[in-house]
Each structure stands twice: as C-alpha cells, then as structure tokens.
Design an enzyme around this catalytic site. Structure first.
Site, PDB file in Angstrom:
ATOM      1  N   MET A   1       0.849  -1.206   0.000  1.00  0.00           N
ATOM      2  CA  MET A   1       0.000   0.000   0.000  1.00  0.00           C
ATOM      3  C   MET A   1       0.876   1.244   0.000  1.00  0.00           C
ATOM      4  SD  MET A   1      -3.215   0.559  -0.111  1.00  0.00           S
ATOM      5  CE  MET A   1      -4.750   0.965   0.705  1.00  0.00           C
ATOM      6  N   GLY A   2       1.623   1.416  -1.081  1.00  0.00           N
ATOM      7  CA  GLY A   2       2.381   2.655  -1.255  1.00  0.00           C
ATOM      8  C   GLY A   2       1.469   3.660  -1.939  1.00  0.00           C
ATOM      9  N   ARG A   3       2.095   4.630  -2.587  1.00  0.00           N
ATOM     10  CA  ARG A   3       1.298   5.672  -3.243  1.00  0.00           C
ATOM     11  C   ARG A   3       0.408   5.071  -4.330  1.00  0.00           C
ATOM     12  NH1 ARG A   3       6.570   6.693  -3.277  1.00  0.00           N
ATOM     13  NH2 ARG A   3       7.459   8.500  -2.239  1.00  0.00           N
TER      14      ARG A   3
ATOM     15  N   THR B   1       1.529  -5.506 -11.183  1.00  0.00           N
ATOM     16  CA  THR B   1       2.112  -4.360 -11.896  1.00  0.00           C
ATOM     17  C   THR B   1       3.357  -3.860 -11.159  1.00  0.00           C
ATOM     18  OG1 THR B   1       0.539  -2.914 -10.754  1.00  0.00           O
ATOM     19  CG2 THR B   1      -0.008  -3.530 -13.003  1.00  0.00           C
ATOM     20  N   SER B   2       3.951  -4.725 -10.315  1.00  0.00           N
ATOM     21  CA  SER B   2       5.144  -4.259  -9.588  1.00  0.00           C
ATOM     22  C   SER B   2       6.411  -4.747 -10.279  1.00  0.00           C
ATOM     23  CB  SER B   2       5.090  -4.689  -8.123  1.00  0.00           C
ATOM     24  OG  SER B   2       5.363  -6.040  -7.974  1.00  0.00           O
ATOM     25  N   ARG B   3       6.868  -5.922  -9.904  1.00  0.00           N
ATOM     26  CA  ARG B   3       8.022  -6.528 -10.566  1.00  0.00           C
ATOM     27  C   ARG B   3       7.765  -8.032 -10.675  1.00  0.00           C
ATOM     28  NH1 ARG B   3       9.050  -2.105 -11.792  1.00  0.00           N
ATOM     29  NH2 ARG B   3      10.963  -0.912 -11.483  1.00  0.00           N
TER      30      ARG B   3
ATOM     31  N   GLU C   1      12.536  -9.951 -18.213  1.00  0.00           N
ATOM     32  CA  GLU C   1      11.976  -9.157 -19.325  1.00  0.00           C
ATOM     33  C   GLU C   1      13.065  -8.803 -20.318  1.00  0.00           C
ATOM     34  OE1 GLU C   1      10.085  -5.829 -17.433  1.00  0.00           O
ATOM     35  OE2 GLU C   1       8.689  -7.097 -16.352  1.00  0.00           O
TER      36      GLU C   1
ATOM     37  N   HIS D   1       5.187  -4.446 -19.708  1.00  0.00           N
ATOM     38  CA  HIS D   1       5.683  -3.487 -18.709  1.00  0.00           C
ATOM     39  C   HIS D   1       5.402  -2.034 -19.119  1.00  0.00           C
ATOM     40  CE1 HIS D   1       8.800  -3.097 -15.260  1.00  0.00           C
ATOM     41  NE2 HIS D   1       7.949  -2.093 -15.234  1.00  0.00           N
TER      42      HIS D   1
HETATM   43  C1  GLV Z   1       8.265   0.989 -13.496  1.00  0.00           C
HETATM   44  O1  GLV Z   1       8.124  -0.193 -13.412  1.00  0.00           O
HETATM   45  C2  GLV Z   1       8.812   1.794 -12.471  1.00  0.00           C
HETATM   46  O2  GLV Z   1       9.312   1.274 -11.468  1.00  0.00           O
HETATM   47  O3  GLV Z   1       8.784   3.012 -12.629  1.00  0.00           O
END
Ligand code: GLV
Length: 321
Positions: free
Chosen positions: A156-158, A237-239, A268, A287
């Site tokens: 729960m970051g930005r 959508t992180s890594r 990737e 990505h």
């Molecule tokens: C994209 O994946 C970022 O970390 O900005």
C-alpha cells in the site's frame, strides 16, 4: 571550469536535454529501443559524474566499483531493484528514483488490467479481429464481476492507495497488506489492514504492488495461490520477481485461481513462447504501467532535475532513502 560529465544511458528527447547542454558535458547511448550494453555502461561510469539509467540497466557492485567520480545514479523508474542501493550508499553515490509523477498513470493501468483480465477484454478483442464472431450466446465471453467485490492490495504505497481510490468508485471492499499499517489510508479510503494470508483467502482480486526486495522475492508462490479463491484474479504491476512464475502457471492451468493480469515478468522482455502466454486466462502487457507520454516525460524530467541538483551540491528532489 570543466563541465561535469553526464551519461544518459538511453536516447531521450533533445528538448529535455537542451536546458542542460551548456552546463554539462553530455554523452548519450544512441538508441531508444535498445538498452545500453553493460560494457559501455561500465566504461561510461568510469568517467561520469552522473548517470541517467532506466530499469533495464543493472547497476551492481562491479559497475559501481568502476566509477571514479560518480555522484548520482538517477533511475527513470520508481522501482530501484536494478541498483545495488546498499553498495551505492556505502560508496557515497546518491540514488534517485521517480515517484509521484507516475502514481496516477500506473494506478490507471493497474485498474485497466484488472478490468481487462476479469472481463476478458483482450481475449474478446482478439476473437472479433480474427473474424470468429458468429452469434450472441448466453455465456459467451462471460467474465467475472468487479463491482461490490473484495480487492486485496499487497503493497500500500502511493500507487496502492491510488488503486484503492479507484476501487471505491466500483463499490469494492478494499483489504490491504503492507509492511506498516497506514491509518490515514484506512480513514480516507476505508481500506482494512489484514495479514498476508487473510488477504489472499478473502480477496476476489489480489493486486501486487509491492517493491521487489529480498523479502518480497517469490512472495506469490504455490502456497499463496493455493490460499486464493478459485475465482480469484491476480494482477501484478510491480516486478516479476515477486512471483514464482512456475507456480503461477500451475495455479492458472489447474484452476486454483481464475485468471491473471500481468504487466511484469521475471526476465523481461519475454518472447511469445513464454509458458504464461500460452494460457487463455492470462492477460499480458509488456511493462507499460507508467507508459503515457505525459508521465514518461515527467519521469525523464525529474531524473534530469535530480542530476542537476546533485551536481550543484544541492539535495536531490527524490532521493532513495
Ligand atoms: C516501473 O516499473 C517503475 O518502477 O517506474
């Protein structure tokens, strides 16, 4: 006075560089679509006062050791798992990232991916474009509802908060798991803090937005997928490194979970033979979380501003602490 040397490890628009041309001696990798070769980056780091890199560039001990006068590594990304932060710190090199400017765009993409995976948008698009549409039928392309369901946010970051904000518009219940509790987010967004396993068990959608660290590597493994509902949709959508891809493949193949929306992968870029791409219940993207023109320009600008400030002996705008 000699001008500081700045190496830009990817071709970026001249209009962004021109304000600095008089102040810096700039060298730039000449390709936009091809990452800098490691040997070239190594060589350039040996002479540079500052480098601008992207998330495809791995900056490890060896490269940092080769740097003689490097003051700043400006990463054009919010994530910085591509850089050995501890070692850079030890060597007195400042590392900066590009938070905030990409929050809303990345949250938009995350929500779009959640919608696409749940409502089978890409599959349906391929179907119609391949000329396969012959009739309407009751359960044709039937997906799963999003509204009024439970969303579990891991990290729960930005960006996590911005996704929770969007979820509210869809009348979703929001659970979250994070290293530390965030009472402000709980109050503002009605998000409920739960343990990791409780989140997996109770969520209809599990969205991974945690940074990749030693602790989060392979966080989503066999056990995690087994704990999820059979109707769960997993979005990352992180890594890619936060997910054990073999375990995810098995979970999707055997129906342990319903579907996945993936913007990131372990190694990737991936080719079309990647096992996860063989599955109909995978919606995959290359990505592109922050990929809007506005946001990408702002990220490049911010990385350059960080370089400018550090070269002037000022504090960076967005240092990695
Ligand atoms: C994209 O994946 C970022 O970390 O900005």
């Amino acid at each position: 006075m000699t001008r500081p040397k700045v190496y830009i490890a990817r071709k970026i628009p001249e209009q962004l560089l021109s304000p600095y041309r008089n102040q810096w001696e700039i060298e730039m990798w000449p390709y936009e679509d091809l990452p800098v070769r490691r040997e070239e980056l190594h060589k350039q780091m040996g002479q540079a006062d500052a480098i601008f890199i992207t998330l495809t560039d791995v900056v490890d001990q060896e490269l940092i050791d080769g740097a003689k006068q490097l003051k700043i590594i400006a990463n054009m990304a919010v994530g910085y798992d591509n850089i050995d932060i501890d070692y850079a710190r030890k060597k007195g090199v400042i590392v900066t990232n590009t938070p905030d400017v990409l929050t809303e765009s990345t949250a938009d993409l995350t929500f779009a991916l959640l919608l696409a995976a749940s409502r089978r948008l890409i599959e349906a698009n391929e179907y119609i474009k391949e000329g396969k549409w012959t009739t309407w039928s009751p359960l044709f392309m039937a997906g799963t509802d999003i509204h009024h369901k439970t969303l579990g946010i891991v990290g729960m970051g930005r960006i996590g908060e911005a996704v929770a904000h969007r979820a509210k518009g869809f009348h979703m219940n929001v659970l979250y798991h994070n290293r530390r509790r965030k009472p402000e987010a709980e109050e503002k967004l009605g998000a409920v803090y739960v343990g990791f396993e409780e989140l997996l068990t109770n969520s209809d959608f599990v969205v991974c937005m945690t940074p990749l660290t030693q602790e989060t590597k392979d966080l989503f493994n066999r056990r995690a997928f087994q704990l999820m509902k059979e109707t769960a949709v997993f979005v990352n959508t992180s890594r890619g490194g936060t997910v054990n891809e073999e375990d995810l493949y098995q979970a999707l193949k055997t129906g342990e979970i319903l579907a996945a929306g993936l913007d990131v992968f372990q190694n990737e870029p991936i080719g079309k033979d990647h096992p996860l791409l063989q599955l109909d219940n995978v919606t995959a993207l290359p990505h592109i979380g922050s990929a809007t023109r506005d946001t990408r320009y702002q990220m490049m600008k911010l990385a350059l501003e960080n370089i400018d400030r550090v070269l002037q002996g000022k504090e960076a705008k967005t240092p990695v602490k």
